[in-house]
Design an enzyme around this catalytic site. Sequence first.
Site, PDB file in Angstrom:
ATOM      1  N   ASP A 107     -13.823  -2.786  96.771  1.00 21.83           N
ATOM      2  CA  ASP A 107     -13.557  -3.848  97.735  1.00 21.83           C
ATOM      3  C   ASP A 107     -12.565  -4.796  97.065  1.00 21.83           C
ATOM      4  OD1 ASP A 107     -13.973  -5.757  99.901  1.00 21.83           O
ATOM      5  OD2 ASP A 107     -15.094  -6.906  98.395  1.00 21.83           O
ATOM      6  N   ASP A 115     -11.373  -8.567  98.306  1.00 22.60           N
ATOM      7  CA  ASP A 115     -11.696  -9.996  98.317  1.00 22.60           C
ATOM      8  C   ASP A 115     -13.166 -10.228  97.936  1.00 22.60           C
ATOM      9  OD1 ASP A 115      -9.086 -10.209  99.256  1.00 22.60           O
ATOM     10  OD2 ASP A 115      -9.713 -10.319 101.348  1.00 22.60           O
ATOM     11  N   CYS A 129     -12.276   2.705 111.344  1.00 19.25           N
ATOM     12  CA  CYS A 129     -11.926   2.556 109.925  1.00 19.25           C
ATOM     13  C   CYS A 129     -12.560   1.349 109.246  1.00 19.25           C
ATOM     14  CB  CYS A 129     -10.407   2.543 109.746  1.00 19.25           C
ATOM     15  SG  CYS A 129      -9.506   1.315 110.701  1.00 19.25           S
TER      16      CYS A 129
HETATM   17 MG   LIG Z   1     -15.428  -8.557  99.815  1.00 22.70          MG
END
Ligand SMILES: [Mg+2]
Length: 176
Positions: free
Chosen positions: A10, A12, A101
């Site tokens: 991931d 952020d 998605c």
């Molecule tokens: Mg995140």
Amino acid sequence: MTDPFLVLLDRDGTINIDKHYLSDPDGVEILPGAISGLLRLQAAGAVLAIVTNQSGVGRGYFDLETAWAVNKRVVELLAQHGVTIAHSAMCPHAPEEACTCRKPAPELALECARATGLALTSSWTIGDKASDVQLGRGVGGKGLLIAASPAQDFGQSASCTDLDAAADFILQERGL
Ligand SMILES: [Mg+2]
């Protein structure tokens, strides 16, 4: 020589500080522990990919080009320290668009697997949200939660405070 394995990251809140719908590349700040953790994973054979939901595009906060400019900045900052991102995959949709998605849907993980030629069954997905852990498990790999103090069990294989601690855990799991 260690066998290569795929690590889906991931972005952020995992690699860089989550500033909530960040749209300025100059605002990207890499989190403590990210560089050292990713360097150690890489040295142990990890092929790194970014899988990021950027619903700010679908919500009309910024355009797709801007979203990719921010991602490019993240990749550049990592590269300056020797961390290579093999592939980046992005979902630009808002949740209500019901796309195929948006994490935890598997489409972007499959895209990363195709791009790198690596299996998802031996992959790790690392992120700060339930959807990240669910993605990792959903594609037959493992999910690892980055959280200062995990309040919930999303079925993650482990919880770590940052990517440096995540690297410790994964390397130990792999007997490295
Ligand atoms: Mg995140």
